[in-house]
Design a protein around this motif. Structure first.
Motif, PDB file in Angstrom:
ATOM      1  N   THR A   1     -52.249 -28.151  35.881  1.00  0.00           N
ATOM      2  CA  THR A   1     -52.253 -27.714  34.480  1.00  0.00           C
ATOM      3  C   THR A   1     -53.668 -27.779  33.921  1.00  0.00           C
ATOM      4  O   THR A   1     -54.329 -28.813  34.010  1.00  0.00           O
TER       5      THR A   1
ATOM      6  N   ASN B   1     -55.743 -13.870  21.073  1.00  0.00           N
ATOM      7  CA  ASN B   1     -54.451 -13.430  21.597  1.00  0.00           C
ATOM      8  C   ASN B   1     -54.561 -12.037  22.212  1.00  0.00           C
ATOM      9  O   ASN B   1     -53.948 -11.746  23.248  1.00  0.00           O
TER      10      ASN B   1
ATOM     11  N   THR C   1     -44.237 -16.936  34.197  1.00  0.00           N
ATOM     12  CA  THR C   1     -43.732 -17.185  32.855  1.00  0.00           C
ATOM     13  C   THR C   1     -44.897 -17.020  31.885  1.00  0.00           C
ATOM     14  O   THR C   1     -45.910 -17.715  32.016  1.00  0.00           O
ATOM     15  N   ILE C   2     -44.770 -16.095  30.962  1.00  0.00           N
ATOM     16  CA  ILE C   2     -45.862 -15.803  30.031  1.00  0.00           C
ATOM     17  C   ILE C   2     -45.361 -15.965  28.600  1.00  0.00           C
ATOM     18  O   ILE C   2     -44.352 -15.366  28.211  1.00  0.00           O
ATOM     19  N   LYS C   3     -46.064 -16.793  27.835  1.00  0.00           N
ATOM     20  CA  LYS C   3     -45.700 -17.033  26.437  1.00  0.00           C
ATOM     21  C   LYS C   3     -46.944 -16.830  25.576  1.00  0.00           C
ATOM     22  O   LYS C   3     -47.889 -17.609  25.660  1.00  0.00           O
ATOM     23  N   ILE C   4     -46.949 -15.785  24.798  1.00  0.00           N
ATOM     24  CA  ILE C   4     -48.070 -15.524  23.896  1.00  0.00           C
ATOM     25  C   ILE C   4     -47.530 -15.245  22.496  1.00  0.00           C
ATOM     26  O   ILE C   4     -46.368 -14.865  22.316  1.00  0.00           O
ATOM     27  N   GLU C   5     -48.374 -15.424  21.505  1.00  0.00           N
ATOM     28  CA  GLU C   5     -47.986 -15.230  20.116  1.00  0.00           C
ATOM     29  C   GLU C   5     -47.774 -13.741  19.809  1.00  0.00           C
ATOM     30  O   GLU C   5     -48.433 -12.871  20.401  1.00  0.00           O
TER      31      GLU C   5
ATOM     32  N   SER D   1     -55.616 -26.821  30.307  1.00  0.00           N
ATOM     33  CA  SER D   1     -55.542 -26.360  28.919  1.00  0.00           C
ATOM     34  C   SER D   1     -56.934 -26.397  28.304  1.00  0.00           C
ATOM     35  O   SER D   1     -57.657 -27.381  28.464  1.00  0.00           O
TER      36      SER D   1
ATOM     37  N   ASP E   1     -50.994 -20.386  22.389  1.00  0.00           N
ATOM     38  CA  ASP E   1     -50.251 -20.764  21.178  1.00  0.00           C
ATOM     39  C   ASP E   1     -51.056 -20.524  19.905  1.00  0.00           C
ATOM     40  O   ASP E   1     -52.242 -20.180  19.950  1.00  0.00           O
TER      41      ASP E   1
ATOM     42  N   VAL F   1     -49.736 -19.679  28.739  1.00  0.00           N
ATOM     43  CA  VAL F   1     -49.314 -19.878  27.359  1.00  0.00           C
ATOM     44  C   VAL F   1     -50.521 -19.781  26.428  1.00  0.00           C
ATOM     45  O   VAL F   1     -51.551 -20.411  26.662  1.00  0.00           O
TER      46      VAL F   1
ATOM     47  N   THR G   1     -53.209 -22.340  27.903  1.00  0.00           N
ATOM     48  CA  THR G   1     -52.793 -23.183  29.021  1.00  0.00           C
ATOM     49  C   THR G   1     -52.373 -22.334  30.214  1.00  0.00           C
ATOM     50  O   THR G   1     -51.655 -21.338  30.057  1.00  0.00           O
TER      51      THR G   1
ATOM     52  N   GLU H   1     -47.655 -20.080  35.120  1.00  0.00           N
ATOM     53  CA  GLU H   1     -47.228 -20.063  33.718  1.00  0.00           C
ATOM     54  C   GLU H   1     -48.463 -19.950  32.830  1.00  0.00           C
ATOM     55  O   GLU H   1     -49.440 -20.685  33.015  1.00  0.00           O
TER      56      GLU H   1
END
Length: 287
Positions: free
Chosen positions: A278, A150, A170-174, A280, A211, A209, A217, A207
């Motif tokens: 996509t 991370n 769009t960025i989604k990290i823990e 991953s 997780d 991600v 991804t 985007e």
């Protein structure tokens, strides 16, 4: 009566010997013609022998095909490397010639900046090819340790901030560490290559991600992959023929795949739907 039995036995033996001789001749002919062995006698040992010979012949043919393919791939690789190196060198030579005959300070600065950019690109190319030679070596072993992937993703996104802000992102990290078993340098290269590829070919959206399950991804919009099998994107030296592929060696995603194999990770998904690519990948979690 005994005489007739002996005669009949001799006839049977003669016929059997004739059949064996004919079968041996057929086997010899089939081997000489490099054909798959076909047995007419219902003898278990002969059938077993023919099966072993056929297996060895099949293996030999596959080995020959593989050697030919590897030779062709080597030729193709050398041609690609030569082209990739020759292009910036030719450009540098051209700008040096212009610089030699130029007296205008502003133009000189422009030529210097172009030469510097081409030199940096050439240095990067040489590093990529050097890394590739290491990665493909069976003797190349990465040091494996417990790392927070991370944190690596976060650092990479900070480095790419100026490029990402030009896109809708769009960025989604823990919020917490994601501990994996891996190699910090290898993971940084994997993340960087995936993000760089997405930025390069994105039309307007990206985007990213990371997780808690160790799955990273990247998605990006692109209209460049229609009628293309996306699975070949990870092949060595494969590039999509577009204006945005200029300067791309076709090694970025290939190196991602090879490095993932070195750290017991892998490709989880690669798909292209509704103009969205996509990709991953997964890392091995450290429990």
């Amino acid at each position: 009566m005994m005489y007739l039995l002996l005669v009949l036995l001799n006839i049977i033996l003669a016929f059997s010997l004739f059949s064996w001789k004919r079968q041996i001749c057929e086997i010899t002919k089939q081997i000489s013609e490099n054909k798959k062995l076909r047995i007419s006698l219902s003898n278990k040992q002969i059938v077993k022998l023919a099966g072993i010979i056929n297996e060895k012949n099949d293996l030999e043919q596959k080995t020959k095909v593989k050697i030919i393919q590897e030779k062709e791939q080597l030729k193709h690789s050398i041609a690609n490397i030569s082209h990739d190196l020759r292009t910036p060198l030719t450009s540098i030579q051209g700008y040096l010639t212009l610089l030699k005959d130029c007296e205008d300070k502003e133009e000189q600065e422009h030529y210097f900046s172009v030469i510097q950019a081409k030199t940096d690109y050439l240095t990067e190319l040489l590093q990529i090819f050097y890394d590739l030679s290491l990665i493909e070596s069976d003797d190349y072993i990465l040091g494996i340790e417990k790392i927070d992937v991370n944190r690596i993703v976060t650092d990479c996104l900070i480095d790419k901030y100026n490029e990402l802000k030009e896109l809708t992102s769009t960025i989604k990290i823990e919020n917490a560490p994601v501990w994996i078993i891996g190699n910090a340098v290898a993971c940084k290269r994997i993340i960087d290559n995936l993000v760089t590829n997405a930025i390069r070919y994105s039309d307007d959206y990206i985007e990213i991600v990371m997780d808690a399950d160790g799955i990273f991804t990247v998605k990006n919009t692109t209209s460049e992959l229609k009628n293309i099998d996306v699975n070949i994107l990870f092949q060595k030296f494969y590039t999509v023929d577009t204006s945005r592929s200029n300067g791309n060696t076709g090694l970025g995603l290939y190196i991602v795949k090879e490095l993932l194999n070195k750290i017991e990770g892998g490709i989880k998904e690669i798909s292209y739907k509704n103009n969205i690519l996509t990709i991953s990948v997964y890392f091995k979690l450290c429990y």
